[in-house]
Write an enzyme that holds these catalytic residues in place. Structure first.
Site, short mmCIF file in Angstrom:
data_model
loop_
_atom_site.label_atom_id
_atom_site.label_comp_id
_atom_site.label_asym_id
_atom_site.label_seq_id
_atom_site.Cartn_x
_atom_site.Cartn_y
_atom_site.Cartn_z
N THR A 169 5.92 7.50 13.85
CA THR A 169 5.97 6.73 15.09
C THR A 169 4.56 6.38 15.55
O THR A 169 4.29 5.25 15.98
CB THR A 169 6.66 7.57 16.18
N LYS A 206 0.85 -1.20 0.00
CA LYS A 206 0.00 0.00 0.00
C LYS A 206 0.88 1.24 0.00
O LYS A 206 1.52 1.56 1.00
CB LYS A 206 -0.91 0.04 1.23
N CYS A 237 13.87 10.29 6.41
CA CYS A 237 13.86 9.75 7.79
C CYS A 237 15.23 9.87 8.43
O CYS A 237 15.34 10.13 9.63
CB CYS A 237 13.38 8.32 7.79
N GLU A 245 10.09 1.01 10.62
CA GLU A 245 11.11 2.06 10.45
C GLU A 245 10.39 3.39 10.62
O GLU A 245 9.57 3.76 9.82
CB GLU A 245 11.76 1.91 9.07
N GLU A 283 10.90 15.25 15.18
CA GLU A 283 11.14 15.14 13.74
C GLU A 283 10.34 16.22 13.01
O GLU A 283 9.11 16.20 13.03
CB GLU A 283 10.72 13.75 13.25
P1 NDP Z 1 2.01 8.09 8.25
O1 NDP Z 1 2.74 7.26 9.23
O2 NDP Z 1 0.59 8.45 8.54
O3 NDP Z 1 2.00 7.37 6.81
C1 NDP Z 1 2.81 6.30 6.43
C2 NDP Z 1 1.97 5.21 5.75
O4 NDP Z 1 1.09 4.63 6.71
C3 NDP Z 1 1.07 5.76 4.64
O5 NDP Z 1 0.98 4.80 3.61
C4 NDP Z 1 -0.25 5.89 5.35
O6 NDP Z 1 -1.36 5.88 4.49
C5 NDP Z 1 -0.24 4.67 6.22
N1 NDP Z 1 -1.18 4.70 7.34
C6 NDP Z 1 -1.69 5.80 7.98
N2 NDP Z 1 -2.53 5.42 8.96
C7 NDP Z 1 -2.57 4.07 8.96
C8 NDP Z 1 -3.26 3.09 9.72
N3 NDP Z 1 -4.08 3.42 10.72
N4 NDP Z 1 -3.07 1.78 9.45
C9 NDP Z 1 -2.24 1.42 8.46
N5 NDP Z 1 -1.57 2.30 7.68
C10 NDP Z 1 -1.72 3.61 7.93
O7 NDP Z 1 2.85 9.39 7.98
P2 NDP Z 1 2.28 10.83 7.56
O8 NDP Z 1 2.11 10.81 6.13
O9 NDP Z 1 1.08 11.20 8.36
O10 NDP Z 1 3.48 11.76 8.02
C11 NDP Z 1 3.46 12.28 9.34
C12 NDP Z 1 4.85 12.40 9.88
O11 NDP Z 1 5.45 11.11 9.91
C13 NDP Z 1 5.80 13.23 9.03
O12 NDP Z 1 5.71 14.57 9.31
C14 NDP Z 1 7.12 12.65 9.45
O13 NDP Z 1 7.56 13.24 10.64
C15 NDP Z 1 6.83 11.20 9.70
N6 NDP Z 1 7.18 10.36 8.55
C16 NDP Z 1 8.27 9.57 8.65
C17 NDP Z 1 8.66 8.82 7.56
C18 NDP Z 1 9.84 7.95 7.61
O14 NDP Z 1 10.47 7.72 6.58
N7 NDP Z 1 10.16 7.37 8.72
C19 NDP Z 1 7.96 8.88 6.29
C20 NDP Z 1 6.79 9.70 6.31
C21 NDP Z 1 6.45 10.41 7.40
P3 NDP Z 1 -1.94 7.23 3.81
O15 NDP Z 1 -0.89 8.24 3.82
O16 NDP Z 1 -2.27 6.77 2.46
O17 NDP Z 1 -3.13 7.61 4.59
#
Ligand code: NDP
Length: 486
Positions: free
Chosen positions: A236, A181, A290, A256, A389
């Site tokens: 997180t 996904k 990240c 991660e 972050e």
């Molecule tokens: P998320 O953790 O929400 O998104 C990461 C993935 O998880 C996306 O595919 C998202 O789907 C999916 N997701 C969201 N909610 C759920 C759920 N309840 N169950 C299963 N999958 C889910 O990150 P954000 O996009 O909200 O970013 C927020 C913050 O996270 C950023 O500002 C940054 O600080 C951090 N981040 C860290 C990353 C890293 O590489 N470690 C990458 C991205 C963000 P969808 O987006 O389609 O709703």
């Protein structure tokens, strides 16, 4: 220079070897953050689609994929890597339109990493071995290294294409099938790679791609009892929820979860190189990385001079149209992320840090979610801008006094993803590398990755590894076989 005119065709779900509409018929629009304009419509996966994809992945796992010779699996994944290279221009363009990152990065860096992952892990398909173990003359004991089954992969928007390579390539090479996904924000390249996988000849159901909202499609994938392992990269908060949920079905899970990585510059470093490393360490990928070196620790004796040079360098890094090959600072992924970043800059100022470069929104041609390359000086490690972050082009610069203080401040944070050390003193470099609580340490370099080098975090940055032999083994399990031979 802008290249938003050529139309992008709608993206569909990849399920069981076909590009299909969502069962609900729903679609969503994906937009270009550099202009705010729509790019195309994307099929929106729901719970029913997840179920269909997991069932297809299970059937493929128990059927053609597990019956295939390892060398054939190797050949198909190699072919997929080749197709990524052959379609590099299209993939890079889609990535930049969808994410806002410079076309330079999509074309010159991301493509190589994705293709590299498929090529590297394809080679492993024929090299995954068990062991023979001496237990007793009466027995023949050996282990089989087996795939875990159906892998669910949930990936973020910052490296939408690279993450496909990081997750799907090792999982498939080890003999698993995958339901992936992508982030709803950036679904286009994952879907395109799903199509290329079919072109490469991967059997139906082996690699399924389901764009859709995390709270619906992501959550359904996490809950589904037919998924054996869940691999996640993202925030997180969501990672924590996924881990809780995986307990119900006893799924294996790899997380991660980002970082607040220290990049440490000692006074005895090659300061020109450190300056370049400090700048690319944070501004590469607009800081939506990240492992970004977002906490720069600089030895007090060189602090003022280093900060002045840093500010000068950052001020020259001007946001521009990401489709322009000269662009090195693109648009943040969306308005929400831009507002988060801008509010963190405000927070830093309120906490007492000084903006010595950037600090503001910087629309290009009057549009887009661009933020200037920002340097916050005179910060302390206790500030929120040093602990949380930000995920944008914002560098927090903190002074330190000597090696012990550098290590203490570097480790004084919730996260533990990566770290950098800049010094000409070889002994100090290795000493500090050992003492840092991080999954990756770069010495006199920053932000380098290779499919062969494991990557992942300690502490709040999660657990498990992507990439390398260790990443691959995370998609396998060991079976112990005992044979009586007397
Ligand atoms: P998320 O953790 O929400 O998104 C990461 C993935 O998880 C996306 O595919 C998202 O789907 C999916 N997701 C969201 N909610 C759920 C759920 N309840 N169950 C299963 N999958 C889910 O990150 P954000 O996009 O909200 O970013 C927020 C913050 O996270 C950023 O500002 C940054 O600080 C951090 N981040 C860290 C990353 C890293 O590489 N470690 C990458 C991205 C963000 P969808 O987006 O389609 O709703």
């Amino acid at each position: 220079m802008s290249d938003t005119i050529a139309p992008v065709r709608p993206a569909r779900l990849i399920i069981n070897g076909e590009a299909v509409d969502a069962a609900s018929g729903r679609t969503f629009t994906t937009t270009n953050p550099a202009t705010g304009e729509p790019i195309t419509e994307v099929a929106e996966a729901g719970v029913e689609d997840v179920d269909r994809a997991v069932r297809a992945a299970r059937a493929a796992f128990e059927g053609p994929w597990s019956r295939m010779k390892a060398s054939d699996r190797q050949r198909l994944l190699t072919k997929l890597g080749d197709l990524v290279l052959e379609n590099a221009d299209e993939l890079a363009r889609l990535e930049t339109l969808d994410n806002g990152k410079p076309i330079f990065e999509s074309r010159q860096v991301d493509i190589g990493m994705v293709a590299g992952c498929f090529h590297y892990f394809a080679g492993w398909a024929t090299k995954l071995t068990g062991e023979t173990i001496p237990v007793s003359p009466a027995f023949f004991n050996y282990t089989l290294r087996e795939p875990v089954g159906v892998v669910g992969a949930i990936i973020p928007w910052n490296f939408p294409m690279i993450m496909v390579g990081w997750k799907a390539a090792p999982a498939l090479a080890a003999g698993n099938t995958v339901v992936l996904k992508p982030a709803a924000e950036t679904p286009l390249t994952a879907v395109r790679i799903g199509e290329l996988a079919l072109e490469a000849g991967l059997p139906p159901g082996v690699f399924n791609v389901l764009p859709g909202p995390g709270s619906v499609a992501g959550a359904a994938l996490v809950r589904h009892p037919g998924v054996d392992k869940l691999t996640f990269t993202g925030s997180t908060e969501v990672g924590r929820g996924i881990m809780h949920e995986c307990a119900n079905t006893l799924k294996k899970v790899t997380l991660e979860l980002g970082g607040k990585s220290p990049n440490i510059v000692f006074a005895d470093a090659d300061l020109d190189a450190a300056l370049r490393g400090a700048t690319t360490g944070i501004f590469y990928g607009k800081g939506e990385v990240c492992a970004a070196g977002s906490r720069l620790l600089v030895e007090r004796s060189i602090y003022d001079d280093f900060v002045a040079k840093l500010a000068e360098r950052a001020s020259k890094l001007v946001p521009m149209d990401p489709m322009d090959p000269k662009c090195r600072l693109g648009a943040l992924v969306n308005e929400k992320q831009m507002n988060t970043v801008l509010s963190y800059i405000e927070t830093g100022v309120k906490e007492g840090a000084t903006v010595v470069a950037g600090g503001k929104r910087a629309p290009v041609n009057g549009k887009g979610t661009f933020v200037q390359a920002t340097v916050l000086a005179n910060a302390t490690n206790a500030m929120r801008v040093a602990q949380e972050e930000i995920f944008g082009p914002v560098l927090t610069v903190i002074p330190f006094e000597g090696e012990d203080d550098a290590v203490a401040q570097a480790n004084d944070v919730f996260y533990g993803l990566a770290a950098g050390v800049w010094t000409k003193d070889v002994k100090k470099a290795h000493r500090v590398a050992r003492r840092l609580q991080a999954g990756t340490v770069w010495v006199n370099m920053y932000n380098f990755y290779d499919p062969a080098m494991p990557f992942g975090g300690v502490k709040g940055s999660g657990f498990g590894r992507d990439l390398g032999a260790e990443g691959l083994l995370g998609y396998t399990q060991t079976k112990s076989v005992w044979v009586s031979i007397e």
